[in-house]
Design a protein around this motif. Structure first.
Motif, short mmCIF file in Angstrom:
data_model
loop_
_atom_site.label_atom_id
_atom_site.label_comp_id
_atom_site.label_asym_id
_atom_site.label_seq_id
_atom_site.Cartn_x
_atom_site.Cartn_y
_atom_site.Cartn_z
N UNK A 73 0.73 -1.17 -0.01
CA UNK A 73 -0.05 0.05 0.01
C UNK A 73 0.74 1.21 -0.06
N UNK A 74 0.46 2.19 -0.54
CA UNK A 74 1.09 3.44 -0.69
C UNK A 74 0.04 4.68 -0.05
N UNK A 75 0.63 5.18 1.23
CA UNK A 75 -0.24 6.03 1.64
C UNK A 75 0.35 7.58 1.47
N UNK A 76 -0.10 8.31 1.20
CA UNK A 76 0.53 9.94 1.35
C UNK A 76 0.59 10.54 2.65
N UNK A 77 1.67 11.07 2.98
CA UNK A 77 1.86 11.69 4.23
C UNK A 77 2.05 13.15 4.29
N UNK A 78 2.13 13.52 2.98
CA UNK A 78 2.14 15.03 2.79
C UNK A 78 0.61 15.28 2.03
N UNK A 79 0.36 16.73 2.06
CA UNK A 79 -0.81 16.97 1.60
C UNK A 79 -1.40 16.53 0.29
N UNK A 80 0.00 16.48 -0.69
CA UNK A 80 -0.39 15.92 -1.89
C UNK A 80 0.80 15.14 -2.71
N UNK A 81 0.89 13.97 -3.11
CA UNK A 81 1.79 13.18 -3.94
C UNK A 81 1.42 13.35 -5.23
N UNK A 82 2.55 13.85 -6.01
CA UNK A 82 2.17 14.09 -7.45
C UNK A 82 2.72 13.31 -8.44
N UNK A 83 2.32 12.85 -9.40
CA UNK A 83 2.78 11.85 -10.25
C UNK A 83 2.85 10.48 -10.08
N UNK A 84 1.83 9.79 -9.11
CA UNK A 84 2.53 8.40 -8.88
C UNK A 84 2.24 7.51 -9.75
N UNK A 85 3.26 6.71 -10.33
CA UNK A 85 3.19 5.87 -11.26
C UNK A 85 3.41 4.49 -10.62
N UNK A 86 2.71 3.49 -10.97
CA UNK A 86 2.88 2.10 -10.66
C UNK A 86 3.04 1.29 -11.67
N UNK A 87 4.03 0.50 -11.84
CA UNK A 87 4.58 -0.30 -12.75
C UNK A 87 4.94 -1.80 -12.46
N UNK A 143 5.58 12.89 -0.13
CA UNK A 143 6.47 11.60 0.70
C UNK A 143 5.28 10.76 0.71
N UNK A 144 5.48 9.54 0.55
CA UNK A 144 4.51 8.27 0.79
C UNK A 144 5.01 7.40 1.94
N UNK A 145 4.18 6.76 2.43
CA UNK A 145 4.42 5.77 3.58
C UNK A 145 4.18 4.49 2.59
N UNK A 146 4.89 3.56 2.52
CA UNK A 146 5.01 2.26 2.09
C UNK A 146 4.74 1.15 3.23
N UNK A 147 3.71 0.34 2.73
CA UNK A 147 3.31 -0.73 3.91
C UNK A 147 3.44 -2.08 2.95
N UNK A 148 4.08 -3.06 3.38
CA UNK A 148 3.96 -4.20 2.84
C UNK A 148 3.58 -5.05 4.13
N UNK A 149 2.53 -5.79 3.61
CA UNK A 149 1.71 -6.56 4.53
C UNK A 149 1.29 -8.17 4.17
N UNK A 150 0.88 -8.63 5.26
CA UNK A 150 0.26 -10.00 4.95
C UNK A 150 -0.93 -10.28 5.74
#
Length: 215
Positions: A157-171, A207-214
């Motif tokens: 998961x990608x969680x924004x921790x700033x007011x805006x995250x610009x141009x997020x691209x996931x490949x 800035x994004x908070x990246x959460x890897x989970x199961x």
């Protein structure tokens, strides 16, 4: 160099700490976490805290077995974890892993999530991770970043921790994105999955908070 920090969170949230006990790593215990490390069979290189959560017997053992003690008064502006992390960052490690930072008190957990931002906000290259039995958390700033598929951490998961995250691209993700702006409070990027051995995520601002989970 890698610095491992064990906080005082509930032990049932801990992964197997000995899996992270490599020859090139240092161990820092924080408050109750110092005694937990000793009980696990790992001798802390350093200990930090006001030690208000340990018993007299535990404190005697800590003083007897740990040479490098950094003690503080309970009345202070920083948490014990933040004091330990600040000290660790001065050593310039490649990575800092925080264990014992989840579970139990929500205020402690949210405070620990906040300190994951320290390296990024101060322009440092050290990656700070928080790890428990089911999750790995870290933050990233603008740029292109690679992630590897991990069977024990299926969801990303990608969680924004700033007011805006610009141009997020996931490949190479099950739910790809192309140049998407996501705002604070958005759940758009919760619970994604990789579709190949490696994937990339990139963005131009925020800035994004990246959460890897199961499960």
């Amino acid at each position: 160099m890698i610095i491992n920090i064990l906080g005082g969170g509930p032990a049932n949230y801990h992964p197997d700490l000995k899996e992270f006990d490599s020859g090139d790593s240092w161990w820092l215990g924080v408050d109750k976490g110092v005694f937990t490390l000793l009980a696990t069979g790992i001798k802390p290189d350093y200990a930090f805290g006001d030690f208000d959560s340990v018993t007299d017997e535990e404190w005697m053992r800590i003083k007897r077995e740990v040479s490098n003690l950094h003690t503080f008064k309970p009345e202070k502006d920083e948490t014990d974890m933040e004091l330990a992390l600040d000290w660790a960052l001065t050593k310039g490690p490649e990575k800092i892993r925080i264990f014992g930072g989840t579970g139990g008190r929500l205020d402690h957990f949210l405070g620990n999530v906040q300190i994951l931002l320290k390296a990024e906000l101060n322009g440092l290259s050290t990656q700070i991770e928080m790890i428990d039995r089911q999750n790995q958390l870290f933050v990233k700033g603008p740029g292109s970043h690679t992630v590897e598929k991990m069977a024990n951490l299926k969801y990303i998961s990608f969680v924004p921790v700033t007011p805006l995250v610009k141009g997020l691209t996931l490949e190479q993700f099950k739910y790809p994105l192309n140049n998407c702006h996501i705002s604070l409070g958005s759940t758009l990027c919760i619970s994604n999955e990789l579709v190949s051995d490696f994937g990339t995520f990139s963005f131009t601002e925020g800035i994004v908070l990246v959460i890897r989970s199961n499960d």
